[in-house]
Design a protein around this motif. Structure first.
Motif, PDB file in Angstrom:
ATOM      1  N   ASP A 164       0.801  -1.218   0.000  1.00  0.00           N
ATOM      2  CA  ASP A 164       0.000   0.000   0.000  1.00  0.00           C
ATOM      3  C   ASP A 164       0.839   1.276   0.000  1.00  0.00           C
ATOM      4  OD1 ASP A 164      -2.853  -1.140   0.339  1.00  0.00           O
ATOM      5  OD2 ASP A 164      -1.739  -2.130   1.912  1.00  0.00           O
ATOM      6  N   TYR A 174      -7.454  -1.570  -7.801  1.00  0.00           N
ATOM      7  CA  TYR A 174      -6.972  -1.660  -6.414  1.00  0.00           C
ATOM      8  C   TYR A 174      -8.055  -2.230  -5.498  1.00  0.00           C
ATOM      9  CZ  TYR A 174      -5.491  -0.056  -1.785  1.00  0.00           C
ATOM     10  OH  TYR A 174      -5.158   0.011  -0.460  1.00  0.00           O
ATOM     11  N   MET A 176       0.972   4.036  -2.831  1.00  0.00           N
ATOM     12  CA  MET A 176       0.674   5.438  -2.555  1.00  0.00           C
ATOM     13  C   MET A 176       1.747   6.350  -3.143  1.00  0.00           C
ATOM     14  SD  MET A 176       0.145   7.289   1.157  1.00  0.00           S
ATOM     15  CE  MET A 176       1.817   6.865   1.702  1.00  0.00           C
ATOM     16  N   ILE A 184      -4.630   7.066  -0.792  1.00  0.00           N
ATOM     17  CA  ILE A 184      -4.806   6.404  -2.090  1.00  0.00           C
ATOM     18  C   ILE A 184      -6.150   6.785  -2.692  1.00  0.00           C
ATOM     19  CG2 ILE A 184      -5.099   4.140  -3.202  1.00  0.00           C
ATOM     20  CD1 ILE A 184      -3.087   3.021  -1.172  1.00  0.00           C
TER      21      ILE A 184
END
Length: 285
Positions: free
Chosen positions: A29, A64, A33, A176
């Motif tokens: 993650d 995602y 990002m 995100i």
């Protein structure tokens, strides 16, 4: 909003209690990002995030979310199987409230959110006009903090209750979502896309990328954010806010402050992050 999420919310939450960082955040993650932050900068280099750019960002969000949901379902099945092996089938879980009640709560929440967003934007524009401050600065300060208040509440409450994974995951997921969903959808529904101010390209978006990149070496140190790292994040945000305020007001101390930040503070932060990263590598983390 992303700068506020990372530096202020994570910093404040870690000052309350050291935060545990899940391995998935470090491996997937956070790098994601950082990557989409860089993609956002590249898409905005022409001064605008157009409809095609928005479609690309929103498409990335769909991919995602699909990946995260499939992974979550697989993990949930594994956890349920382990639970059954350990404790047996047990009693069936209590039924959740009916879908009608839940749907009503969603609609009420969305209505309040729309009204609140309308008031926030209009009031912020009035403040900018009254004090002669650019809308960019208002967006970087009042609106960024205002729209992140749910993240503030969630992360602080999670920190106090010891739900440290939630405190960190909430911030990273929000960052995100901000780029892929909010900027993506806004670009899709705006006639000519979203204009990007030159000042944001030169300063604020690079600061956002740097803040995102700063997470990796800190998260690598034992998969946790200690109080020292939280203090570092918090001080970085205060320094950023001071710059915005001085720049907006044309303060005489701005040149000296910029020089001090560029020659001393930022290099010191970079060295600190580098040392943390090297230590983590030596420890095999």
């Amino acid at each position: 909003s992303n700068i506020f999420n990372i530096l202020f919310i994570l910093g404040l939450s870690a000052l309350i209690t050291p935060l545990t960082v899940a391995q998935q955040l470090v491996r997937l993650d956070v790098p994601l990002m950082i990557a989409i932050s860089i993609v956002m900068l590249l898409l905005a280099l022409d001064g605008r995030v157009g409809r095609l750019d928005g479609l690309l960002l929103f498409g990335g969000l769909i991919i995602y979310i699909t990946f995260v949901v499939r992974q979550s379902l697989r993990e949930s099945a594994e956890v349920k199987e382990l639970y059954n092996q350990e404790f047996g089938q047990g009693q069936s879980p209590r039924r959740m409230p009916g879908w009608v009640i839940n749907a009503g709560l969603v609609l009420v929440g969305l209505g309040m959110l729309l009204a609140g967003s309308h008031w926030l934007v209009n009031a912020s524009i009035n403040v900018a006009q009254a004090f002669g401050i650019s809308e960019l600065v208002i967006g970087l300060t009042i609106i960024a903090a205002g729209t992140s208040l749910p993240e503030v509440a969630t992360s602080i409450i999670a920190s106090v209750k010891g739900e440290r994974d939630i405190a960190v995951g909430n911030v990273i997921g929000s960052c995100i979502f901000n780029i892929l969903a909010i900027l993506g959808l806004t670009s899709l529904f705006s006639g000519d896309g979203v204009a990007v101010a030159p000042a944001a390209l030169r300063f604020d978006i690079p600061i956002m990328i740097a803040s995102s990149a700063a997470c990796l070496p800190i998260f690598f140190t034992g998969y946790r954010i200690g109080r020292r790292e939280g203090l570092l994040f918090f001080v970085m945000y205060i320094s950023y806010m001071l710059y915005l305020i001085m720049d907006a007001s044309g303060h005489d101390a701005l040149p000296a402050y910029s020089t001090a930040m560029g020659m001393f503070v930022l290099p010191l932060i970079a060295v600190t992050l580098g040392v943390l990263y090297v230590r983590a590598l030596r420890n095999g983390k």
